[in-house]
Structure formats: structure tokens, C-alpha cells
Write an enzyme that holds these catalytic residues in place. Structure first.
Site, PDB file in Angstrom:
ATOM      1  CG  HIS A 238      -0.496   0.397   2.631  1.00 34.68           C
ATOM      2  ND1 HIS A 238       0.148  -0.432   3.228  1.00 34.68           N
ATOM      3  CD2 HIS A 238      -0.571   1.559   3.133  1.00 34.68           C
ATOM      4  CE1 HIS A 238       0.634   0.078   4.238  1.00 34.68           C
ATOM      5  NE2 HIS A 238       0.099   1.171   4.219  1.00 34.68           N
TER       6      HIS A 238
ATOM      7  CG  HIS B 152       5.201  -0.815   3.629  1.00 27.52           C
ATOM      8  ND1 HIS B 152       4.473  -1.546   2.804  1.00 27.52           N
ATOM      9  CD2 HIS B 152       4.651  -1.008   5.094  1.00 27.52           C
ATOM     10  CE1 HIS B 152       3.649  -1.912   3.606  1.00 27.52           C
ATOM     11  NE2 HIS B 152       3.569  -1.674   4.767  1.00 27.52           N
TER      12      HIS B 152
ATOM     13  CE  LYS C 209       3.841  -1.865  14.424  1.00 28.54           C
ATOM     14  NZ  LYS C 209       2.995  -1.323  13.330  1.00 28.54           N
TER      15      LYS C 209
HETATM   16  C1  BG6 Z   1       1.383  -2.087   7.481  1.00 30.19           C
HETATM   17  C2  BG6 Z   1       1.943  -2.869   8.747  1.00 30.19           C
HETATM   18  O1  BG6 Z   1       1.724  -2.923   6.309  1.00 30.19           O
HETATM   19  O2  BG6 Z   1       1.797  -0.678   7.378  1.00 30.19           O
HETATM   20  C3  BG6 Z   1       1.631  -2.004  10.027  1.00 30.19           C
HETATM   21  O3  BG6 Z   1       1.709  -4.198   8.802  1.00 30.19           O
HETATM   22  C4  BG6 Z   1       1.845  -0.844   9.917  1.00 30.19           C
HETATM   23  O4  BG6 Z   1       2.259  -2.716  11.074  1.00 30.19           O
HETATM   24  C5  BG6 Z   1       1.601  -0.038   8.717  1.00 30.19           C
HETATM   25  O5  BG6 Z   1       1.458  -0.125  10.827  1.00 30.19           O
HETATM   26  C6  BG6 Z   1       2.023   1.508   8.367  1.00 30.19           C
HETATM   27  O6  BG6 Z   1       1.373   1.936   7.251  1.00 30.19           O
HETATM   28  P1  BG6 Z   1       0.673   3.401   7.392  1.00 30.19           P
HETATM   29  O7  BG6 Z   1      -0.216   3.489   6.006  1.00 30.19           O
HETATM   30  O8  BG6 Z   1      -0.103   3.403   8.652  1.00 30.19           O
HETATM   31  O9  BG6 Z   1       2.001   4.301   7.482  1.00 30.19           O
END
Ligand code: BG6
Length: 790
Positions: free
Chosen positions: A207, A270, A363
Site C-alpha cells: 500500500h 514498504h 512501534k
Molecule cells: C502495514 C504494517 O503494512 O503498514 C503495519 O503491517 C504498519 O504494522 C502499517 O502500521 C503502516 O502503514 P501506514 O499507512 O499506517 O503508514
């Protein structure tokens, strides 16, 4: 009131007419969301599909939506419709149109129980009947799998068997991470999926690639090519930081998270994507998915392999208790899953060589922020006014979200250049108050996207349009796992540093470069066994044990610590030899055992007297030295090319003479022996590093090697039972003249051999390694705990 109702009716009929004529044009799309009432679907997916519908409804397609889950319809249908009722219209949609869309969308949707193969077959039959009944041409089907990844292969199989569209229509199956937890499992999953789906049918979502700033990186680099080209390289970039900081814990997700940890959760995917977009070459034409993916793949293959010193890891204090609670585990259950990691990555190409790229995520940190920052060197020496603009730090920040700015933005220091504003959907903002990345906001050109779009909506629209550059291909996925897996395996037994969480972390997690690796910048915190829930602390305490093995000295530790010790011992030996006679002669083996040692020497031993060191080979395979299977090639890749030593001091074995490999008459062994005699005092190496094979061979001396035939010769041609069979090797005579011989043995796979070897008498013909008896030197075994204890 009546007028509004009339207008609504008119709009509705318009939309219907448009949809009807559109049907003839572009065809019908069926969307199936499996896991339709889960968290992700609730939060993002239905909103994304609603947006797609809102965008496309008059443009030539018609739609139907199927929300599938395991529950019976009595439970699932109300849950689905509750979600659909709460959907919001995209910004810019008028109130009337919004009301119309919100009214129509749920009518196009239905809930299905999707569990057994028959459920999928029944769904497919309904789609077929509907298409026939309404005389709809089919454009394609989107199947979105928002379910745990263990269910993918099975669902893909069911989709393949019964849910494929008719000829001429497409099938696009969207998958959510995790796509495996290391290279092997990712390969297995990819192979399973490939049984049911073609590569072009799979859309693996990351994403982050749908986030506005991330998806703008290549465009930004292209639009500003003229300004960036001269500075986007190792001569100008000091470092790059790719950061995803979060304040939340992982409560509620521990079942998943505890098996993955922060590196697998956000770095392998990511942050690696962001890294690739920043450092890959930018195609001239950004409209071609294939070319973008090709270049990204090329970049991934140039990332330098990491070792354990490439990362620091942490775990927030409350995590252990949360795990015990959510997994219903006993009080003494220990988890060492990291919830924080800092990593340094290097790109191994001429453009970025040596530029540290830091990745950091965790986290329970002090703030939520996500950005990539490219920090440039500032070569100006400011004589009078260090505060003036051209003396300040120069940086470009791709601010993905949250943080001080609270919204996505691209920031460019004014002392760099004035960036081009993207063609549409972005604007320049001024008047920001808070300092940004240490500088007053007025130091930057700040561009922000407008309006704000949600990543999932963007990616869902790209799936619909069949645009693949923002999705993860199989090749690409495996390349990323190839890069991350060795580090993950090395960290698997490392105890993370415990941190309290939030602002109280203070500087506990700060890390710094140390050689080419990183380390925490503050003193290590001594963990009490309570922090870890007992046992593991003892197992993980990196003590080095001294003992005896086969009547010689033995050093034992966990592999990383063992390598650290061996590297330190080699350096001590080198310093002693150089102090004594000005030169250090080191003979090194091939095989995989010494790789970690080579890497450690390459990145940590800056004070090693390389200029006064001669490197010799213990043995060599009869292949050209340029072949990756050549021992010299491996040594070169992992050590020699990273250290500065005179070329004359490097002595590969002459396995290729007269354009042929290891032919007795070419006299290779004799030539090497002469070189040794010419340069090494008494042909007595200061340090010889050996390994042992599963069959007890050492150097290239195997069971069956005619050891007696070697006589006093120092170098011989030998035959290995494994390919390539022909070898050149130092003989026992040469090895036993050495001042110090180290035998390095690592890995559980060697346990049986080490046990057996501890019991056998000296029998060099059967166990060549038992023939190692340095005449006036010392033999030391370096055996890691896995090999020693199994
Ligand atoms: C997700 C992870 O893919 O991305 C999460 O599994 C994380 O642990 C999240 O919190 C972060 O994405 P965003 O869009 O909230 O920055």
C-alpha cells in the site's frame, strides 16, 4: 424539496442511460472481495471500490460487487451492509451525486458465503447468469483476497477452477502481504500461486506504493532531472534516511506480528520500495510498467549483502506480556521478535557506492511519522555568517505522512534548487510555522498534493486499469527476500534491546555508523532475566567459551561472536608478525564457512595491517578465477575488494596456465610453491585458516587423496568427490609448517561430524583434518555452539 427529488431522479436516469450505453461499450466488471467484513476491508477496501465506482460509473463500465466471507449470510450480510452504509464520497463530489452514488452502490453489492469450492462455483454461475440475463459483455473480474496468506493457494485454486471469466475478459487477483517470511517460504507460496494464476493476473499490493508522495518520487526525479542529475550520487549525498515511526503497540495483531517482526512487516516491503524508487535509474518514459519494474529489479540486485552488524533491534517492554496474553502462553514464554529496527543498507554501484542508507521503523516510539530524507553534503565553508542560507543543511524530504507536517509533502531546501511543480494535483504551500527537520519552514520549497487520496483507493483504481508498475511481481518479491533473508536469519537468535516506549525511550534507540555497520550509540542495557522471561538470556549471552577439542585448544561461541573472536585473533597475529618481521602471511580457505569472517574483516578491521599482509590461498577449484565458484573469486568479493592492500601481495593459485585448467605439465603447484618459498620465511605461514567438510576433508585434501605421495611438496593437485572435481591445495606438509592454524566449523549441519571426529584417532587418510599437527605452531579449533551442541 420537490425540485431536489426531481433533480435526483433526472441524475439517476442519466446515470442509468449512461450505464446502459456504456455496457455496450466497455463491458461489465465483477468485483469479489474475499474477507469482505474484515478490518482491512472495513477500513479501506470498500471505500476504495466505492471510489472506483464513483469514478467509473459514467465512463463505460458497469459493475457488480460480491462481498465474501466464511460466515453464513444471516451474519455476514448485515455486517457487509453496515460497512457499505458508512462509505464516504470522494472529495469534489456534489451532495446530490453523492446521495445518488451512496444509494446505488449497495444495490450493486451482495454478500456471499465463500468457503468450499462449491461456494466459488455457485458464485461464478450467478455471475454467468447475470451477464446472460442482462445481456452484458464481460470486461473482467477482480478478486481481492483480504485473508491470511495461508489461505491464498487454496482460494487461488478455487478461483482458477471455477471463477475465470469468459474469453476476451481479464482476471485480476489482488493479494495482500505477507508474501512469505523469508526467501524459501516466499518461493513456495509463489510456486503454489503459479499453479493457479498467471503472473499478469496477480496484483500483489504494497500500500506504500499507493501513497501520494511515494508514487510521486520517480516523477519528481524525472521532472527535476536537470537539477538532480549532477547531485544524485555518492559525491554529493551524505546519507539517506527512510523512516516509519509509529506510536501504537501491536495489541490485537500479535498472532501475526510475533511471527514476523518489524523487518518483515514494513522494511522488506514498504521501506525497500521507497529505497528502490530513490536509487533506481529513472526511465525516460514513466508510462511503461515493464521498464519501471525492470529497473527496480536491477536496483534490488545491486544491494550489498548485509550481515548482523548491519542492524540493531529493539523490543518495547510491554510486548512480552502482550504476547503471553494474546497467545495464551505460559509465564516463562519468551519472545525475541523485534518491534524496532535500524538498518544500514548500501547500494553496490558506482552512483551510490558508500552512501549509507538508513532504514528505521518501530512501534511504541515517540511520534508517528513516515518520510524519506536525502541529505546532501555541504561543501561551502562559511567564513563570516554560518547562518546564511547557503551554509545551512541541504536536503530533500519525501514526507509520506503524519509527523510535524501532518500531511504528505515534498520539501526541497531552498539552497538546492527550485523544484518543478507536478503538472496537476499539487500546490506550493507557505506559512508553515513549526521547524521541519531542524530548519525553519521558510528554508524549503514545500509542495503538497491536493486533494489527499487514500493509498488503497489509488491502487484499486490501478488494478482496474491493469497498471502493474505499482505492484510487486514475483521476480521483484523474490529479489527483495533474497536481500533480506540472510540478515533475518542472522538476527533470528539475537536478543533485542528492551525499550520502555514513547518519549521515555529518550536516546536509548539512537544508533550510529560503526565501520560499514551500525551499533546503538548508547551503552548496552543489561537485561535482567526477568525482562526476557528467563532462559533465553543465558542462551543468548555472547560469551566465548575456551576448551579443548581433540587435544587442541578450542574456542566456542554463537556463530557471530565466534567470528568476531577469530577476526580479533587473526588481527592480533598480524600485528605480532608485522612488529616482528614487517610482513604477515595469511593463507585462507574457500567454502562458505569463512564468508562471515571475510565480511567482518572487511568492515570492522580498519586498523588491520593490510598493507603489510600477503594473502595466499589454502586451496582452489580448477575453474577460471572469474567464475563465482572459484575460491579466489569469493575471497575477492567478500574481502579483498573492500580493503586496501598492494596488488602484489595477493596470491591466487595458478590454476589456469596456458589457457587450460590444472594440467600437471603446466607446473601450477610448483610455481605456487616457488612463490611461497620466495616470499614466506621458511615457507611457514603466520596464519592458516581451514574449514572441515561433512566428510572430514580439509583444504582440498579428501578421503582417498594420496597424502604420502605429496612427500615434502607444499602444493598439489587433488581430486574432490564433489564437482568441480579437480583442485589445487596446500599439502599437510605446508599446513603443518604454519605458526598458527585455525579450523573454523559452524552450523548445526556439522554437529554429527564434530561428534564423530571427537572420537576418532588420528587417521589422515580417512579424516584428512586429523593430519593437522603444526610442527612448531599451534592448532586452534573455532567451533560454534550449533556445531558443537547440535
Ligand atoms: C502495514 C504494517 O503494512 O503498514 C503495519 O503491517 C504498519 O504494522 C502499517 O502500521 C503502516 O502503514 P501506514 O499507512 O499506517 O503508514
Amino acid at each position: 424539496m420537490r425540485r431536489t427529488a426531481f433533480a435526483l431522479l433526472l441524475l439517476l436516469s442519466h446515470a442509468c442511460v449512461r450505464e446502459a450505453s456504456a455496457r455496450r461499450d466497455k463491458g461489465h466488471v465483477s468485483v469479489v472481495v474475499v474477507g469482505a467484513t474484515g478490518d482491512l476491508a472495513k477500513k479501506y477496501l470498500w471505500q476504495g471500490f466505492f471510489q472506483l465506482y464513483a469514478e467509473q460509473v459514467g465512463s463505460g463500465h458497469s459493475f457488480s460487487f460480491y462481498g465474501g466471507a466464511l460466515s453464513e449470510a444471516e451474519k455476514g450480510a448485515p455486517a457487509l451492509f453496515r460497512i457499505l452504509k458508512g462509505l464516504e464520497c470522494p472529495s469534489g463530489v456534489s451532495e446530490e451525486r453523492c446521495a445518488l452514488l451512496k444509494d446505488r452502490f449497495p444495490k450493486l453489492a451482495q454478500y456471499r458465503r465463500l468457503d468450499a469450492a462449491e461456494d466459488y462455483a455457485a458464485l461464478a454461475e450467478d455471475v454467468r447468469l447475470r451477464l446472460a440475463r442482462e445481456d452484458l459483455a464481460e470486461a473482467g473480474r477482480i478478486v481481492y483476497l483480504s485473508v491470511p496468506s495461508f489461505a491464498y493457494a487454496d482460494i487461488a485454486d478455487k478461483v482458477n477452477r471455477s471463477c475465470r471469466p469468459g474469453p476476451g475478459a481479464w482476471l485480476r487477483v489482488v493479494l495482500e502481504k505477507p508474501f512469505g517470511r523469508d526467501l524459501d517460504s516466499a518461493q513456495d507460496l509463489a510456486a503454489e500461486l503459479a499453479k493457479s494464476l498467471r503472473e499478469d493476473e496477480m496484483y500483489r499490493i504494497d500500500h506504500y506504493l499507493g501513497k501520494q508522495v511515494v508514487s510521486q518520487i520517480l516523477q519528481f526525479r524525472k521532472d527535476n532531472r536537470k537539477s538532480l542529475e549532477p547531485i544524485w550520487n555518492k559525491h554529493h549525498i551524505e546519507r539517506i534516511e527512510i523512516v516509519l515511526k509509529e506510536t501504537l503497540d501491536v495489541k490485537g495483531r500479535i498472532q501475526f506480528y510475533d511471527q514476523y517482526g518489524v523487518i518483515r512487516d514494513v522494511m522488506q516491503n514498504h521501506l525497500t520500495e521507497v529505497l528502490a524508487l530513490l536509487t533506481m535509474t529513472v526511465p525516460a518514459d514513466l508510462s511503461g510498467s515493464q521498464e519501471i519494474l525492470r529497473r527496480k529489479l536491477r536496483l534490488l540486485s545491486t544491494l550489498q549483502q548485509m550481515d548482523r552488524v548491519s542492524a540493531v533491534i529493539g523490543q518495547y517492554q510491554a510486548y512480552g506480556a502482550e504476547v503471553r496474553e494474546e497467545l495464551n502462553a505460559t509465564k516463562d514464554h519468551v519472545t525475541i521478535t523485534p518491534t524496532f529496527a535500524g538498518v544500514v543498507v548500501y547500494v553496490d554501484n558506482a552512483q551510490f557506492e558508500g552512501v549509507p542508507i538508513f532504514m528505521m521503523s518501530g512501534k511504541m516510539l515517540d511520534e508517528r511519522a513516515s518520510y524519506a530524507r536525502v541529505l546532501f553534503r555541504n561543501e561551502v565553508f562559511c567564513v563570516q555568517d554560518p547562518g546564511s542560507l547557503h551554509c545551512r543543511p541541504r536536503q530533500i524530504v519525501f514526507h509520506v505522512g503524519h509527523g510535524d507536517l501532518q500531511h504528505p509533502a515534498i520539501l526541497v531546501s531552498k539552497n538546492l534548487f527550485q523544484p518543478a511543480l507536478p503538472d496537476h494535483g499539487w500546490k506550493e504551500v507557505k506559512g508553515q510555522k513549526e521547524a521541519l527537520f531542524g530548519l525553519p519552514p521558510s528554508d524549503y520549497y514545500i509542495h503538497v498534493p491536493t486533494p489527499h487520496t487514500e493509498a488503497y483507493a489509488v491502487l484499486i483504481s490501478q488494478v482496474f486499469h491493469g497498471r502493474k508498475d505499482n505492484f510487486i511481481s514475483t521476480e521483484h518479491l523474490l529479489a527483495s527476500w533474497t536481500f533480506w533473508t540472510p540478515l533475518l536469519h542472522r538476527l533470528a537468535r539475537q536478543v533485542p534491546r528492551v525499550y520502555p516506549g514513547g518519549a521515555a525511550n529518550d536516546n536509548l534507540l539512537d544508533f550510529q555508523l560503526q565501520g560499514r555497520g551500525i551499533a546503538f550509540a548508547t551503552e548496552a542495557v543489561v537485561l535482567s532475566s526477568q525482562d526476557l522471561g528467563g532462559g533465553a538470556a543465558a542462551a543468548e549471552n555472547f560469551q566465548v567459551m575456551q576448551g579443548k577439542y581433540r587435544n587442541s585448544d578450542m574456542v566456542s561461541a554463537w556463530a557471530e561472536e565466534l567470528v568476531r573472536q577469530l577476526a580479533a585473533d587473526i588481527q592480533a597475529s598480524a600485528e605480532e608478525a608485522v612488529a616482528e618481521g614487517g610482513m604477515f602471511h595469511l593463507a585462507l580457505s574457500g567454502g562458505s564457512s569463512p564468508l562471515a569472517l571475510f565480511q567482518r574483516l572487511a568492515v570492522h578491521h580498519y586498523s588491520f595491517p593490510w598493507r603489510h599482509t600477503h594473502v595466499w590461498m589454502v586451496d582452489e577449484r580448477c575453474v577460471p578465477l572469474t567464475e563465482p565458484s572459484s575460491n579466489f573469486h569469493t575471497l575477492h568479493e567478500h574481502l579483498l575488494r573492500h580493503v586496501r592492500m598492494p596488488y602484489f601481495n595477493v596470491h591466487p593459485m595458478p590454476v589456469q596456465l596456458n589457457q587450460r585448467l590444472c594440467v600437471e605439465e603446466d607446473g601450477g603447484p610448483l610455481a605456487y610453491e616457488r612463490d611461497i618459498a620466495r616470499l614466506v620465511n621458511g615457507s611457514s605461514f603466520h596464519f592458516v585458516l581451514l574449514g572441515v567438510g561433512y566428510d572430514g576433508h580439509t583444504a582440498s585434501l579428501f578421503q582417498g587423496t594420496q597424502l604420502e605421495a605429496h612427500g615434502d611438496k607444499l602444493v598439489a593437485l587433488t581430486e574432490s568427490p564433489a564437482k568441480p572435481h579437480q583442485r589445487m591445495s596446500l599439502t599437510l606438509a605446508a599446513i603443518n609448517r604454519a605458526r598458527r592454524v585455525a579450523v573454523l566449523v559452524t552450523g548445526r549441519g556439522k554437529h554429527e561430524m564434530i561428534t564423530q571426529l571427537s572420537r576418532v584417532k588420528d587417521d589422515p587418510r580417512k579424516w584428512p583434518v586429523t593430519g593437522i599437527k603444526p610442527a612448531s605452531g599451534k592448532l586452534v579449533w573455532y567451533i560454534d555452539y550449533e556445531a558443537l551442541l547440535g
